[in-house]
Design a protein around this motif. Structure first.
Motif, PDB file in Angstrom:
ATOM      1  N   LEU A 296     -60.497  95.554   5.606  1.00 23.02           N
ATOM      2  CA  LEU A 296     -60.532  96.068   4.245  1.00 23.02           C
ATOM      3  C   LEU A 296     -60.349  94.931   3.245  1.00 23.02           C
ATOM      4  N   LEU A 297     -61.141  94.969   2.184  1.00 26.97           N
ATOM      5  CA  LEU A 297     -61.032  94.001   1.096  1.00 26.97           C
ATOM      6  C   LEU A 297     -60.621  94.743  -0.168  1.00 26.97           C
ATOM      7  N   ARG A 298     -59.459  94.421  -0.680  1.00 29.84           N
ATOM      8  CA  ARG A 298     -58.956  95.084  -1.885  1.00 29.84           C
ATOM      9  C   ARG A 298     -59.745  94.596  -3.100  1.00 29.84           C
ATOM     10  N   LEU A 299     -60.236  95.553  -3.892  1.00 27.30           N
ATOM     11  CA  LEU A 299     -61.067  95.222  -5.049  1.00 27.30           C
ATOM     12  C   LEU A 299     -60.192  95.160  -6.295  1.00 27.30           C
TER      13      LEU A 299
ATOM     14  N   GLY B 129     -70.409 101.516   5.709  1.00 21.70           N
ATOM     15  CA  GLY B 129     -69.277 100.923   5.020  1.00 21.70           C
ATOM     16  C   GLY B 129     -68.563 101.999   4.232  1.00 21.70           C
ATOM     17  N   ILE B 130     -67.420 101.662   3.672  1.00 15.83           N
ATOM     18  CA  ILE B 130     -66.625 102.664   2.962  1.00 15.83           C
ATOM     19  C   ILE B 130     -65.850 102.018   1.827  1.00 15.83           C
ATOM     20  N   VAL B 131     -65.693 102.770   0.732  1.00  8.83           N
ATOM     21  CA  VAL B 131     -64.805 102.379  -0.364  1.00  8.83           C
ATOM     22  C   VAL B 131     -63.798 103.508  -0.539  1.00  8.83           C
ATOM     23  N   SER B 132     -62.516 103.181  -0.550  1.00  4.67           N
ATOM     24  CA  SER B 132     -61.503 104.230  -0.543  1.00  4.67           C
ATOM     25  C   SER B 132     -60.203 103.761  -1.180  1.00  4.67           C
ATOM     26  N   TYR B 133     -59.413 104.758  -1.579  1.00  5.13           N
ATOM     27  CA  TYR B 133     -58.017 104.560  -1.940  1.00  5.13           C
ATOM     28  C   TYR B 133     -57.171 105.106  -0.788  1.00  5.13           C
ATOM     29  N   ALA B 134     -55.890 104.765  -0.760  1.00  2.92           N
ATOM     30  CA  ALA B 134     -54.983 105.312   0.243  1.00  2.92           C
ATOM     31  C   ALA B 134     -53.557 105.173  -0.271  1.00  2.92           C
ATOM     32  N   HIS B 135     -52.619 105.807   0.427  1.00  5.34           N
ATOM     33  CA  HIS B 135     -51.239 105.857  -0.064  1.00  5.34           C
ATOM     34  C   HIS B 135     -50.632 104.465  -0.206  1.00  5.34           C
ATOM     35  N   ASP B 136     -51.027 103.522   0.649  1.00  2.00           N
ATOM     36  CA  ASP B 136     -50.460 102.179   0.578  1.00  2.00           C
ATOM     37  C   ASP B 136     -51.341 101.205  -0.200  1.00  2.00           C
TER      38      ASP B 136
ATOM     39  N   LEU C  57     -62.693  97.956  -0.035  1.00  2.00           N
ATOM     40  CA  LEU C  57     -64.035  98.006   0.553  1.00  2.00           C
ATOM     41  C   LEU C  57     -63.985  97.531   2.000  1.00  2.00           C
ATOM     42  N   GLN C  58     -64.528  98.309   2.894  1.00  2.79           N
ATOM     43  CA  GLN C  58     -64.792  97.862   4.256  1.00  2.79           C
ATOM     44  C   GLN C  58     -66.306  97.758   4.387  1.00  2.79           C
TER      45      GLN C  58
END
Length: 271
Positions: free
Chosen positions: A25-28, A153-160, A167-168
């Motif tokens: 995962l790459l934090r945007l 691929g996927i772009v997402s938010y999550a609790h952490d 972005l993956q």
């Protein structure tokens, strides 16, 4: 206690290794990092927390159906209690919009016992109170789902990682059957409704929406909904009904004989 998810063995009969060759995962975090992904946003769900959603029209957001139900009671969340924050990153968004109307798949049953149906039908469309018309936010197109072994691929938010999307760029479809995709994409709580993308062609296009996370051979996988038919039904429902919380008319209602069965005994976690 939630048991290990057995979709791979009991439903799909898969032997493919999950996660081989996947990118991290790459934090945007910055504007440059997030450019082109502003149509993915955080959905604030009243007091329930948040999910991930994606803009597929200037006033339409695609997400998972289970995001629109209260976790404790199973009651529907009022559309007016949902806010879409397009491109939310480090305390600001490209646009803020309340939800005016919502439609969920007609065969989706929150807390239903048939596991495969819950994933297959876990899709919703939200109509915003005002269109988002800015050059900084471009809605995504949708295309038919991908087959086994195909890259996504996927772009997402999550609790952490709630303050910025991640972005993956590369994960893969491990298997698909009857409207359910099993992927190696990295998801967690808050990722429900996240868009799964195909990168074929000149731009990313959405092929699935994250419904649940699970484990296969001890490794995490993400389960998604194939969009082709259910999305067309939801669009039609919004176009022909003036209600505030809708269920799309069902062309092929789920067989009620299956409603009392727990398909394969498998269980999953909603991310």
């Amino acid at each position: 206690m939630l048991k290990q998810y057995l979709f791979c063995l009991m439903i799909f009969g898969l032997a493919t290794q999950a996660g081989a060759g996947d990118t991290p995962l790459l934090r945007l975090d910055t504007g440059d990092d997030g450019r082109g992904w502003e149509a993915v946003g955080r959905l604030e769900i009243g007091q329930e927390g948040f999910c991930t959603g994606s803009l597929i029209g200037d006033d339409l957001v695609l997400t998972a159906a289970h995001c629109l139900f209260h976790k404790g009671s199973g009651a529907r969340v009022a559309p007016g209690d949902i806010e879409f924050r397009a491109g939310w990153r480090n305390g600001r968004a490209e646009a803020y919009r309340q939800v005016r109307r919502a439609v969920v798949h007609p065969d989706y049953v929150y807390g239903g016992s048939v596991v495969s149906d819950r994933v297959r039908n876990d899709i919703a469309l939200l109509q915003l109170d005002r269109p988002i018309r800015t050059t900084a936010v471009t809605p995504f197109e949708t295309v038919p789902g991908r087959g086994s072994g195909q890259p996504v691929g996927i772009v997402s938010y999550a609790h952490d990682r709630a303050d910025a999307p991640s972005l993956q760029e590369l994960c893969s479809v491990i298997g698909s059957q009857k409207g359910v995709l099993v992927t190696s994409c990295d998801v967690d709580f808050g990722s429900s409704g996240s868009p799964i993308f195909s990168f074929e062609g000149d731009m990313p296009r959405i092929v699935s929406v994250v419904s649940a996370k699970a484990r296969m051979d001890g490794k995490p996988v993400a389960l998604g909904t194939d969009l082709v038919r259910p999305l067309a039904d939801l669009r039609a429902a919004l176009a022909h009904d003036d209600g505030t919380f809708l269920r799309a008319p069902s062309g092929d209602a789920a067989d009620t004989r299956d409603q009392g069965r727990r398909a394969t005994g498998a269980k999953f976690l909603r991310p």
